[in-house]
Design a protein around this motif. Structure first.
Motif, mmCIF file in Angstrom:
data_model
loop_
_atom_site.group_PDB
_atom_site.id
_atom_site.type_symbol
_atom_site.label_atom_id
_atom_site.label_comp_id
_atom_site.label_asym_id
_atom_site.label_seq_id
_atom_site.Cartn_x
_atom_site.Cartn_y
_atom_site.Cartn_z
ATOM 1 N N PRO A 25 1.041 -1.396 0.038
ATOM 2 C CA PRO A 25 0.082 -0.021 0.196
ATOM 3 C C PRO A 25 0.683 1.280 -0.081
ATOM 4 O O PRO A 25 0.362 2.264 -0.517
ATOM 5 C CB PRO A 25 -0.934 -0.003 1.332
ATOM 6 C CG PRO A 25 -0.899 -1.558 1.530
ATOM 7 C CD PRO A 25 0.368 -2.069 1.045
ATOM 8 N N LEU A 26 1.895 1.270 0.676
ATOM 9 C CA LEU A 26 2.946 2.377 0.886
ATOM 10 C C LEU A 26 3.320 2.698 -0.747
ATOM 11 O O LEU A 26 3.357 3.847 -1.058
ATOM 12 C CB LEU A 26 3.992 2.166 1.764
ATOM 13 C CG LEU A 26 5.037 3.252 1.907
ATOM 14 C CD1 LEU A 26 4.269 4.585 2.592
ATOM 15 C CD2 LEU A 26 6.145 2.955 2.629
ATOM 16 N N LEU A 27 3.948 1.684 -1.301
ATOM 17 C CA LEU A 27 4.388 1.848 -2.645
ATOM 18 C C LEU A 27 3.340 2.128 -3.763
ATOM 19 O O LEU A 27 3.491 3.063 -4.422
ATOM 20 C CB LEU A 27 5.073 0.367 -3.161
ATOM 21 C CG LEU A 27 6.361 0.125 -2.198
ATOM 22 C CD1 LEU A 27 6.791 -1.400 -2.745
ATOM 23 C CD2 LEU A 27 7.495 1.357 -2.565
ATOM 24 N N SER A 28 2.076 1.883 -3.529
ATOM 25 C CA SER A 28 0.782 2.098 -4.029
ATOM 26 C C SER A 28 0.660 3.460 -4.149
ATOM 27 O O SER A 28 0.358 4.316 -5.211
ATOM 28 C CB SER A 28 -0.096 1.438 -3.909
ATOM 29 O OG SER A 28 0.073 0.043 -4.041
ATOM 30 N N VAL A 29 0.792 4.080 -3.035
ATOM 31 C CA VAL A 29 0.513 5.647 -2.670
ATOM 32 C C VAL A 29 1.709 6.342 -3.648
ATOM 33 O O VAL A 29 1.380 7.373 -4.139
ATOM 34 C CB VAL A 29 0.671 5.955 -1.195
ATOM 35 C CG1 VAL A 29 0.642 7.654 -0.894
ATOM 36 C CG2 VAL A 29 -0.871 5.440 -0.508
ATOM 37 N N PHE A 30 2.854 5.834 -3.446
ATOM 38 C CA PHE A 30 3.890 6.454 -4.139
ATOM 39 C C PHE A 30 3.442 6.615 -5.788
ATOM 40 O O PHE A 30 3.714 7.620 -6.397
ATOM 41 C CB PHE A 30 5.210 6.096 -3.900
ATOM 42 C CG PHE A 30 5.935 6.270 -2.547
ATOM 43 C CD1 PHE A 30 5.518 7.613 -1.875
ATOM 44 C CD2 PHE A 30 6.443 5.495 -1.806
ATOM 45 C CE1 PHE A 30 5.658 7.832 -0.516
ATOM 46 C CE2 PHE A 30 7.213 5.558 -0.562
ATOM 47 C CZ PHE A 30 6.583 6.576 -0.015
ATOM 48 N N LEU A 31 3.198 5.426 -6.106
ATOM 49 C CA LEU A 31 2.779 5.006 -7.564
ATOM 50 C C LEU A 31 1.567 6.015 -8.165
ATOM 51 O O LEU A 31 1.765 6.830 -9.062
ATOM 52 C CB LEU A 31 2.484 3.677 -7.896
ATOM 53 C CG LEU A 31 1.978 3.421 -9.290
ATOM 54 C CD1 LEU A 31 2.799 3.859 -10.379
ATOM 55 C CD2 LEU A 31 1.685 2.009 -9.256
ATOM 56 N N LEU A 32 0.730 6.229 -7.269
ATOM 57 C CA LEU A 32 -0.456 7.031 -7.387
ATOM 58 C C LEU A 32 -0.150 8.585 -7.364
ATOM 59 O O LEU A 32 -0.690 9.210 -8.292
ATOM 60 C CB LEU A 32 -1.565 6.716 -6.407
ATOM 61 C CG LEU A 32 -2.244 5.423 -6.525
ATOM 62 C CD1 LEU A 32 -3.357 5.200 -5.713
ATOM 63 C CD2 LEU A 32 -2.939 5.400 -8.186
ATOM 64 N N LEU A 33 0.653 8.767 -6.539
ATOM 65 C CA LEU A 33 1.350 10.284 -6.504
ATOM 66 C C LEU A 33 2.116 10.504 -7.861
ATOM 67 O O LEU A 33 1.702 11.892 -8.200
ATOM 68 C CB LEU A 33 2.112 10.757 -5.261
ATOM 69 C CG LEU A 33 1.366 10.475 -4.133
ATOM 70 C CD1 LEU A 33 2.114 10.700 -2.774
ATOM 71 C CD2 LEU A 33 0.405 11.869 -3.833
ATOM 72 N N TRP A 55 8.260 2.583 -9.174
ATOM 73 C CA TRP A 55 7.336 2.178 -8.078
ATOM 74 C C TRP A 55 6.445 1.015 -8.476
ATOM 75 O O TRP A 55 6.103 0.072 -7.752
ATOM 76 C CB TRP A 55 6.211 3.326 -7.772
ATOM 77 C CG TRP A 55 7.125 4.447 -7.282
ATOM 78 C CD1 TRP A 55 7.014 5.751 -7.716
ATOM 79 C CD2 TRP A 55 7.777 4.541 -6.317
ATOM 80 N NE1 TRP A 55 7.644 6.596 -7.027
ATOM 81 C CE2 TRP A 55 8.254 6.029 -5.742
ATOM 82 C CE3 TRP A 55 8.314 3.477 -5.280
ATOM 83 C CZ2 TRP A 55 9.308 6.261 -4.886
ATOM 84 C CZ3 TRP A 55 9.184 3.982 -4.183
ATOM 85 C CH2 TRP A 55 9.688 5.416 -4.081
ATOM 86 N N ALA A 56 6.057 0.800 -9.675
ATOM 87 C CA ALA A 56 5.465 -0.343 -10.179
ATOM 88 C C ALA A 56 6.314 -1.724 -10.251
ATOM 89 O O ALA A 56 5.803 -2.751 -9.716
ATOM 90 C CB ALA A 56 4.811 -0.170 -11.763
#
Length: 129
Positions: A25-33, A55-56
């Protein structure tokens, strides 16, 4: 009929670990940002795309850690973590050299700007007053 409904035990993915539940989830937040930041245009598109891929890739490698081990063996490195460390060292070195070059370029620009300003607005010699 025994071979009709056999399940390959290696095909079943184990449940996610606590580490994966925290990191994905943390990496997903970075990806979405990063994806959201594509609209701003403040960072070059190629840099933004590289970050999105980073990030992906981190998400995929966190979800499927055996992939790094297989890639490491494929390129002749013993363990997956060693491969990641080597890649990080190379990427960090290239990034550091790039930042040093940008820093030197910025310093030259500041010197040029200061010279230009000094020539346009010379300071009077205060010792002759």
């Amino acid at each position: 009929m025994s071979g009709f409904c056999q399940v390959n035990p290696q095909a079943i993915q184990p449940a996610m670990t606590l580490f994966q539940w925290i990191v994905v989830p943390l990496l997903s937040v970075f990806l979405l940002l990063e994806i959201h930041g594509m609209r701003s245009g403040r960072i070059r598109r190629t840099v933004r795309l590289a970050r999105i891929l980073l990030w992906a890739g981190a998400i995929l490698l966190t979800l499927f850690p055996n992939v790094t081990s297989k890639l490491a063996i494929l390129v002749g490195i013993g363990r997956g973590v060693d491969l990641i460390v080597y890649i990080f060292m190379i990427v960090a070195s290239v990034a550091w050299l790039h930042m040093q070059t940008q820093h030197q370029r910025l310093q030259r620009s500041i010197v040029e700007l200061a010279r230009s300003q000094t020539l346009q607005n010379p300071v009077k010699d205060l010792s002759q007053s």
